[in-house]
Each structure stands twice: as structure tokens, then as C-alpha cells.
Design a protein around this motif. Sequence first.
Motif, PDB file in Angstrom:
ATOM      1  N   ILE A 135       0.841  -1.195   0.000  1.00 22.48           N
ATOM      2  CA  ILE A 135       0.000   0.000   0.000  1.00 22.48           C
ATOM      3  C   ILE A 135       0.879   1.249   0.000  1.00 22.48           C
ATOM      4  N   ILE A 136       0.401   2.300  -0.668  1.00 22.02           N
ATOM      5  CA  ILE A 136       1.070   3.599  -0.680  1.00 22.02           C
ATOM      6  C   ILE A 136       0.014   4.689  -0.572  1.00 22.02           C
ATOM      7  N   ASP A 137       0.462   5.915  -0.327  1.00 25.63           N
ATOM      8  CA  ASP A 137      -0.414   7.093  -0.321  1.00 25.63           C
ATOM      9  C   ASP A 137      -1.619   6.923   0.602  1.00 25.63           C
ATOM     10  N   ASN A 138      -1.367   7.098   1.892  1.00 25.32           N
ATOM     11  CA  ASN A 138      -2.418   6.954   2.897  1.00 25.32           C
ATOM     12  C   ASN A 138      -2.780   8.293   3.552  1.00 25.32           C
ATOM     13  N   ALA A 139      -2.602   9.366   2.816  1.00 26.94           N
ATOM     14  CA  ALA A 139      -2.772  10.707   3.376  1.00 26.94           C
ATOM     15  C   ALA A 139      -4.222  11.074   3.660  1.00 26.94           C
ATOM     16  N   ASP A 140      -5.170  10.330   3.062  1.00 19.05           N
ATOM     17  CA  ASP A 140      -6.574  10.719   3.189  1.00 19.05           C
ATOM     18  C   ASP A 140      -7.372   9.835   4.131  1.00 19.05           C
ATOM     19  N   ILE A 141      -6.693   9.239   5.126  1.00 17.99           N
ATOM     20  CA  ILE A 141      -7.426   8.523   6.165  1.00 17.99           C
ATOM     21  C   ILE A 141      -8.225   9.538   6.982  1.00 17.99           C
ATOM     22  N   PHE A 142      -9.109   9.039   7.824  1.00 26.11           N
ATOM     23  CA  PHE A 142      -9.977   9.894   8.638  1.00 26.11           C
ATOM     24  C   PHE A 142     -10.827  10.807   7.760  1.00 26.11           C
ATOM     25  N   ASN A 143     -11.454  10.171   6.737  1.00 21.28           N
ATOM     26  CA  ASN A 143     -12.340  10.933   5.839  1.00 21.28           C
ATOM     27  C   ASN A 143     -11.633  12.166   5.302  1.00 21.28           C
ATOM     28  N   SER A 144     -10.434  11.946   4.752  1.00 16.76           N
ATOM     29  CA  SER A 144      -9.613  13.047   4.219  1.00 16.76           C
ATOM     30  C   SER A 144      -9.377  14.115   5.279  1.00 16.76           C
ATOM     31  N   SER A 145      -9.181  13.663   6.527  1.00 11.53           N
ATOM     32  CA  SER A 145      -8.879  14.486   7.712  1.00 11.53           C
ATOM     33  C   SER A 145     -10.097  15.207   8.291  1.00 11.53           C
ATOM     34  N   MET A 146     -11.246  15.115   7.633  1.00  9.15           N
ATOM     35  CA  MET A 146     -12.442  15.790   8.157  1.00  9.15           C
ATOM     36  C   MET A 146     -12.872  15.197   9.499  1.00  9.15           C
ATOM     37  N   ALA A 147     -12.550  13.917   9.729  1.00  9.40           N
ATOM     38  CA  ALA A 147     -12.983  13.267  10.967  1.00  9.40           C
ATOM     39  C   ALA A 147     -12.319  13.855  12.205  1.00  9.40           C
ATOM     40  N   TYR A 148     -11.190  14.542  12.027  1.00  7.03           N
ATOM     41  CA  TYR A 148     -10.500  15.120  13.181  1.00  7.03           C
ATOM     42  C   TYR A 148     -11.328  16.231  13.833  1.00  7.03           C
ATOM     43  N   THR A 149     -12.223  16.806  13.074  1.00  8.78           N
ATOM     44  CA  THR A 149     -13.078  17.851  13.635  1.00  8.78           C
ATOM     45  C   THR A 149     -14.545  17.426  13.708  1.00  8.78           C
ATOM     46  N   GLN A 150     -14.964  16.552  12.792  1.00  8.25           N
ATOM     47  CA  GLN A 150     -16.383  16.228  12.706  1.00  8.25           C
ATOM     48  C   GLN A 150     -16.729  14.812  13.150  1.00  8.25           C
ATOM     49  N   GLY A 151     -15.734  13.994  13.420  1.00  7.45           N
ATOM     50  CA  GLY A 151     -15.986  12.612  13.817  1.00  7.45           C
ATOM     51  C   GLY A 151     -15.954  11.656  12.637  1.00  7.45           C
ATOM     52  N   LEU A 152     -15.711  10.390  12.915  1.00  9.45           N
ATOM     53  CA  LEU A 152     -15.577   9.374  11.871  1.00  9.45           C
ATOM     54  C   LEU A 152     -16.893   9.109  11.157  1.00  9.45           C
ATOM     55  N   MET A 153     -16.796   8.972   9.857  1.00  7.23           N
ATOM     56  CA  MET A 153     -17.927   8.553   9.035  1.00  7.23           C
ATOM     57  C   MET A 153     -17.504   7.324   8.242  1.00  7.23           C
ATOM     58  N   ASP A 154     -18.367   6.315   8.186  1.00  6.47           N
ATOM     59  CA  ASP A 154     -18.006   5.119   7.440  1.00  6.47           C
ATOM     60  C   ASP A 154     -17.964   5.426   5.949  1.00  6.47           C
ATOM     61  N   ILE A 155     -16.985   4.814   5.260  1.00  6.46           N
ATOM     62  CA  ILE A 155     -16.844   5.061   3.828  1.00  6.46           C
ATOM     63  C   ILE A 155     -17.873   4.235   3.063  1.00  6.46           C
ATOM     64  N   THR A 156     -18.272   4.752   1.916  1.00  2.56           N
ATOM     65  CA  THR A 156     -19.294   4.091   1.121  1.00  2.56           C
ATOM     66  C   THR A 156     -18.691   2.936   0.330  1.00  2.56           C
ATOM     67  N   GLU A 157     -19.557   2.154  -0.258  1.00  3.97           N
ATOM     68  CA  GLU A 157     -19.131   1.032  -1.079  1.00  3.97           C
ATOM     69  C   GLU A 157     -18.269   1.479  -2.248  1.00  3.97           C
ATOM     70  N   GLU A 158     -18.578   2.655  -2.796  1.00  6.95           N
ATOM     71  CA  GLU A 158     -17.826   3.187  -3.932  1.00  6.95           C
ATOM     72  C   GLU A 158     -16.422   3.623  -3.541  1.00  6.95           C
ATOM     73  N   ASP A 159     -16.206   3.853  -2.255  1.00  6.66           N
ATOM     74  CA  ASP A 159     -14.910   4.343  -1.789  1.00  6.66           C
ATOM     75  C   ASP A 159     -13.983   3.236  -1.292  1.00  6.66           C
ATOM     76  N   THR A 160     -14.325   1.994  -1.565  1.00  7.46           N
ATOM     77  CA  THR A 160     -13.485   0.886  -1.123  1.00  7.46           C
ATOM     78  C   THR A 160     -12.994   0.082  -2.317  1.00  7.46           C
ATOM     79  N   VAL A 161     -11.801  -0.500  -2.198  1.00 11.51           N
ATOM     80  CA  VAL A 161     -11.266  -1.312  -3.300  1.00 11.51           C
ATOM     81  C   VAL A 161     -12.016  -2.620  -3.464  1.00 11.51           C
ATOM     82  N   LEU A 162     -12.907  -2.948  -2.540  1.00 12.81           N
ATOM     83  CA  LEU A 162     -13.745  -4.129  -2.741  1.00 12.81           C
ATOM     84  C   LEU A 162     -14.666  -3.934  -3.936  1.00 12.81           C
ATOM     85  N   ASN A 163     -14.963  -2.686  -4.241  1.00 12.28           N
ATOM     86  CA  ASN A 163     -15.767  -2.345  -5.412  1.00 12.28           C
ATOM     87  C   ASN A 163     -14.824  -2.076  -6.581  1.00 12.28           C
TER      88      ASN A 163
END
Length: 247
Positions: A135-163
Motif C-alpha cells: 500500500i502507498i499514499d495513505n494521506a486521506d485517512i480519517f475521511n480526508s482528515s475531516m474526521a478530526y473535527t467532525q468525527g468518523l464517518m463510514d466510507i461508502t461502497e464506492e470508496d473501497t477497493v472491494l468495489n
Amino acid sequence: MGDDLNQWVCKYTDVQKLFNELLAYEFAKLWDIKIPESALIEINYDKHVQTFSDKRGLERRFFERECFGSCFLEGTLDVNKSMLGNKGIVQRIKNKDDFLKISLFDIWLSNEDRNCGNYNLLLKTIKGGYTLLYIIDNADIFNSSMAYTQGLMDITEEDTVLNSELAVLLFKKDTQIVKKVDTLLSLFPSFVESCKKELSNIYQQIPQKWNINISQYDPKINELFSKNWLDICDKNFRTYIQTQIII
């Protein structure tokens, strides 16, 4: 090229993204996910940057603090749609089950950036001709850093490599997929617990010049370890496996 004669790929602008890279790197190691070795890199601006004729985006202030460096891996392929047309390459992936672990890892960290349009995965050739996923380029964890202020949100099906096409190529005909998912999810709490125990040591690695106020970050990061969040991740992982692979 660093003083150690290794080549390093460095990120240097947004310190929040540098922090994300550091956090994801340390967590990935605890999950036993393959990721290029990292280091904090000091770059001499006058010697290595000032000489560029087009210095747009290469401001001196970015290099007055440590950069986040990933060791450059020789002999690697970037996973993309065109590469996936070569079924022989996919069939030679030795650690294909790590793809499932990577998918769960991204769901847990709310990484929105690793998906079918941007795999952020490397295939490295090893002795015998097999390839391994990194794996490379993990800069956008925590909902592209938005979770640090707004709290964690689960990622959608479209946002996962399973899709993705790669997920189908790796597991569509895998009769053990259900067993593999159950086994991985049985280990999930222990992976998370190991990250929780190591968190304070990770914080100590943060360079002072990054000016990260960890007291603001820590409450949100600790949401990762809550039973409610683990239950959400478990449910989403099973759902995405079901809808994308077991159909």
C-alpha cells in the motif's frame, strides 16, 4: 537520494497529511500489511530544491521541517486498470489475501482514497516471479482528515477497493472467501488493540516542527477503538464483500 544511499519519495506540504501518513504507516506494520519503509527526512532547500527552475509549490517553508519519506521500491508496478488486463500478473500475486486485510484496514481508518479509480497499490516482483501487494499514499485517512473535527464517518461502497475489478479477479472464484472473511474479522479486534497500545509511542515520533496539537486529535483518533466503530466496520466489510464479490 538520502545520506543512506536509498531513494526516498517525500511528501512535504500539508502537515496534517504528513501526520496521516505516519499514523497509517505505523498501524499498517502492526496489521502486518506490506508498506514501503518510511522515515522522517530533512531536505536541504538550497542544495536540493532551490535549483529547480520552476519552483511552483516548492516553497522554502515546506522544507524547514521534516518531510515524510517512503523508501522507493525498485521493480514495482502501479496497480491500474490497464495493468489488470494482464490476467497473468494478477494470478501471480502471492499475498492476495492481504487485499482483504487492506480493504478492512481502509474501512477502519475511513480511507476514501483507495478505490477502483485510484488503487494506491504497488506490485513488487520477488524471486520466483511472484508479485506482492504494497500500500502507498495513505494521506486521506480519517475521511480526508475531516474526521478530526467532525468525527468518523463510514466510507461508502464506492470508496473501497472491494468495489473494483481487482477484487473480482482475485476472489470471484475463491470458494474459501467466506471462511477467509470470518477468520480476518476474528483477528480484527486484536489488530485494533495492538494499534491502541502503540498509539502513545507513535505520538512521540511526531516532529515538533509539524506543530500537531495532539490533544485535539487524540479524542477523534480514539473513536477508532470503540466497540461501536468496530461493529460498524465489521458490518460494512461483510456487506461490501457480499455485494461486490459473493453475488
